[in-house]
Design a protein around this motif. Sequence first.
Motif, PDB file in Angstrom:
ATOM      1  N   SER A 298       0.847  -1.184   0.000  1.00  0.00           N
ATOM      2  CA  SER A 298       0.000   0.000   0.000  1.00  0.00           C
ATOM      3  C   SER A 298       0.885   1.238   0.000  1.00  0.00           C
ATOM      4  O   SER A 298       1.916   1.276   0.675  1.00  0.00           O
ATOM      5  N   ARG A 299       0.477   2.249  -0.771  1.00  0.00           N
ATOM      6  CA  ARG A 299       1.179   3.523  -0.787  1.00  0.00           C
ATOM      7  C   ARG A 299       0.675   4.400   0.353  1.00  0.00           C
ATOM      8  O   ARG A 299      -0.517   4.400   0.674  1.00  0.00           O
ATOM      9  N   VAL A 300       1.573   5.146   0.963  1.00  0.00           N
ATOM     10  CA  VAL A 300       1.223   6.069   2.040  1.00  0.00           C
ATOM     11  C   VAL A 300       1.918   7.398   1.787  1.00  0.00           C
ATOM     12  O   VAL A 300       2.847   7.487   0.973  1.00  0.00           O
ATOM     13  N   ALA A 301       1.478   8.424   2.478  1.00  0.00           N
ATOM     14  CA  ALA A 301       2.222   9.683   2.443  1.00  0.00           C
ATOM     15  C   ALA A 301       3.575   9.445   3.085  1.00  0.00           C
ATOM     16  O   ALA A 301       3.697   8.678   4.046  1.00  0.00           O
ATOM     17  N   TYR A 302       4.632  10.068   2.567  1.00  0.00           N
ATOM     18  CA  TYR A 302       5.971   9.866   3.108  1.00  0.00           C
ATOM     19  C   TYR A 302       5.965  10.070   4.616  1.00  0.00           C
ATOM     20  O   TYR A 302       5.522  11.108   5.121  1.00  0.00           O
ATOM     21  N   THR A 303       6.459   9.077   5.346  1.00  0.00           N
ATOM     22  CA  THR A 303       6.439   9.141   6.806  1.00  0.00           C
ATOM     23  C   THR A 303       7.486   8.219   7.400  1.00  0.00           C
ATOM     24  O   THR A 303       8.025   7.342   6.717  1.00  0.00           O
ATOM     25  N   SER A 304       7.764   8.401   8.680  1.00  0.00           N
ATOM     26  CA  SER A 304       8.574   7.453   9.449  1.00  0.00           C
ATOM     27  C   SER A 304       7.940   7.235  10.818  1.00  0.00           C
ATOM     28  O   SER A 304       8.607   6.842  11.766  1.00  0.00           O
ATOM     29  N   ALA A 305       6.648   7.510  10.927  1.00  0.00           N
ATOM     30  CA  ALA A 305       5.916   7.354  12.183  1.00  0.00           C
ATOM     31  C   ALA A 305       5.400   5.932  12.306  1.00  0.00           C
ATOM     32  O   ALA A 305       4.618   5.478  11.469  1.00  0.00           O
ATOM     33  N   ASP A 306       5.825   5.219  13.370  1.00  0.00           N
ATOM     34  CA  ASP A 306       5.473   3.801  13.429  1.00  0.00           C
ATOM     35  C   ASP A 306       3.993   3.561  13.696  1.00  0.00           C
ATOM     36  O   ASP A 306       3.451   2.535  13.282  1.00  0.00           O
ATOM     37  N   HIS A 307       3.287   4.494  14.361  1.00  0.00           N
ATOM     38  CA  HIS A 307       1.859   4.238  14.568  1.00  0.00           C
ATOM     39  C   HIS A 307       1.098   4.306  13.246  1.00  0.00           C
ATOM     40  O   HIS A 307       0.121   3.584  13.041  1.00  0.00           O
ATOM     41  N   THR A 308       1.563   5.143  12.305  1.00  0.00           N
ATOM     42  CA  THR A 308       0.954   5.192  10.977  1.00  0.00           C
ATOM     43  C   THR A 308       1.311   3.938  10.190  1.00  0.00           C
ATOM     44  O   THR A 308       0.445   3.290   9.585  1.00  0.00           O
ATOM     45  N   LEU A 309       2.590   3.562  10.198  1.00  0.00           N
ATOM     46  CA  LEU A 309       3.053   2.412   9.429  1.00  0.00           C
ATOM     47  C   LEU A 309       2.502   1.105   9.994  1.00  0.00           C
ATOM     48  O   LEU A 309       2.169   0.183   9.242  1.00  0.00           O
ATOM     49  N   SER A 310       2.396   1.033  11.321  1.00  0.00           N
ATOM     50  CA  SER A 310       1.847  -0.170  11.944  1.00  0.00           C
ATOM     51  C   SER A 310       0.383  -0.357  11.563  1.00  0.00           C
ATOM     52  O   SER A 310      -0.047  -1.480  11.255  1.00  0.00           O
ATOM     53  N   ARG A 311      -0.380   0.719  11.550  1.00  0.00           N
ATOM     54  CA  ARG A 311      -1.787   0.633  11.182  1.00  0.00           C
ATOM     55  C   ARG A 311      -1.949   0.112   9.755  1.00  0.00           C
ATOM     56  O   ARG A 311      -2.767  -0.778   9.483  1.00  0.00           O
ATOM     57  N   VAL A 312      -1.133   0.640   8.832  1.00  0.00           N
ATOM     58  CA  VAL A 312      -1.209   0.204   7.441  1.00  0.00           C
ATOM     59  C   VAL A 312      -0.798  -1.256   7.311  1.00  0.00           C
ATOM     60  O   VAL A 312      -1.430  -2.043   6.595  1.00  0.00           O
ATOM     61  N   ALA A 313       0.275  -1.642   8.035  1.00  0.00           N
ATOM     62  CA  ALA A 313       0.753  -3.024   7.968  1.00  0.00           C
ATOM     63  C   ALA A 313      -0.316  -3.998   8.470  1.00  0.00           C
ATOM     64  O   ALA A 313      -0.548  -5.058   7.863  1.00  0.00           O
ATOM     65  N   LEU A 314      -0.979  -3.648   9.550  1.00  0.00           N
ATOM     66  CA  LEU A 314      -2.011  -4.528  10.099  1.00  0.00           C
ATOM     67  C   LEU A 314      -3.225  -4.607   9.165  1.00  0.00           C
ATOM     68  O   LEU A 314      -3.846  -5.670   9.033  1.00  0.00           O
TER      69      LEU A 314
END
Length: 386
Positions: A298-314
């Motif tokens: 999935s594409r996301v807005a450029y980020t390095s915030a793990d709560h954002t990345l974790s949500r997408v991964a789950l």
Amino acid sequence: MDRAIVHMDLDAFFVSCERLNNSQLHGIPLIIGGGDRGVVASCSYEARKFGVRSAMPIRMALRLCPEAKIIKGDYELYSNLSHTVTDIIQERVPVMEKASIDEFYLDLSGMDKFFGCYQWTQEIVAAVHKETGLPISFALSANKTVSKIGTGEAKPAGKMEIRETEIRPFLNPLSIRKIPMVGDKTFQLLSRVGVRTIRTLSEMPVLALQQMIGNNGKELWKKANGIDENPVIPYSERKSISTEDTFSKDTMDIPELRRILSGMSEKLAYQLRQEKWLTSTVVVKIRYANFDTETRQSRVAYTSADHTLSRVALELFSRLYTRRMRIRLIGLRFTDLVHGNHQMNLFEDTEEQMNLYHTMDYLKNRFGADAVGRASGFDLENKTTL
């Protein structure tokens, strides 16, 4: 051979993207960011006249500029336009570094005489504007630091050339805030001893600077004197970081799999922040007991915030795991990386979340990457409590 380094910066990038879709947004104070407790991701030049700045709490921004229009932001639009601009520039230059979603460094050394490089850069800017409609500023000089400062002075929609002999006269009268590595704390520290201009900073003894601000003192002195040997790092879309876990025993324990994936997200996001990377693509992989392997991204807005990345991964895992079959491996990969210092997703994060990340990263740096983390990613049964 004389170096010819260009810094390009898309002007108020998120705002410009929104205005491409809605012409009624032109000429009005505009703020891109989250709700009342969020922070400003970007703002128009009309809003900046009132003192509004990126990373400022939305509430404060609205006090300064009550008439500003707030837009949450379109992640996919910004990422897609950034990739389009990247392709336009990359196909026209020998070496390009993508410093962030809206910043680029070009190394044109040896392509032509200095004036020729300037003309060539103008043609690239014209191509970007023609093909995307986005405004972009640039500066050409002998190194990355001077060209970046030059772009800041040229904005908006400006251009600048700072020749070798013009570097010191150009830098000297500027505030030390213009130097990329000078943050609020360093500025306040130097201001207290009367160092507010780059000229004054450049004349300070290196040892005195090192005593004041530590190991970065020498690097800061060099930048104040227009010295920067850092190379333009060739950009590659293929750069990624990843991790995976192969289980000793195949499992269908969904809560445990989600916990493992959450922990992976946190550790990889911490690595992104430490190495100053941002990601725009999340990839989840699973391998079933029969060795069938499936991935989803999935594409996301450029980020390095793990709560954002974790949500997408789950979310990806929930969509990916569709068979009632045991899993022998789970993996996570962040790809399409660019260099960047924005450690948070400024569209969604509150000021409290940003402060929390700074504190957590400080504790991890001091006591180790496993010293602190989100409960959702911890194996509490195997952790020793203090």
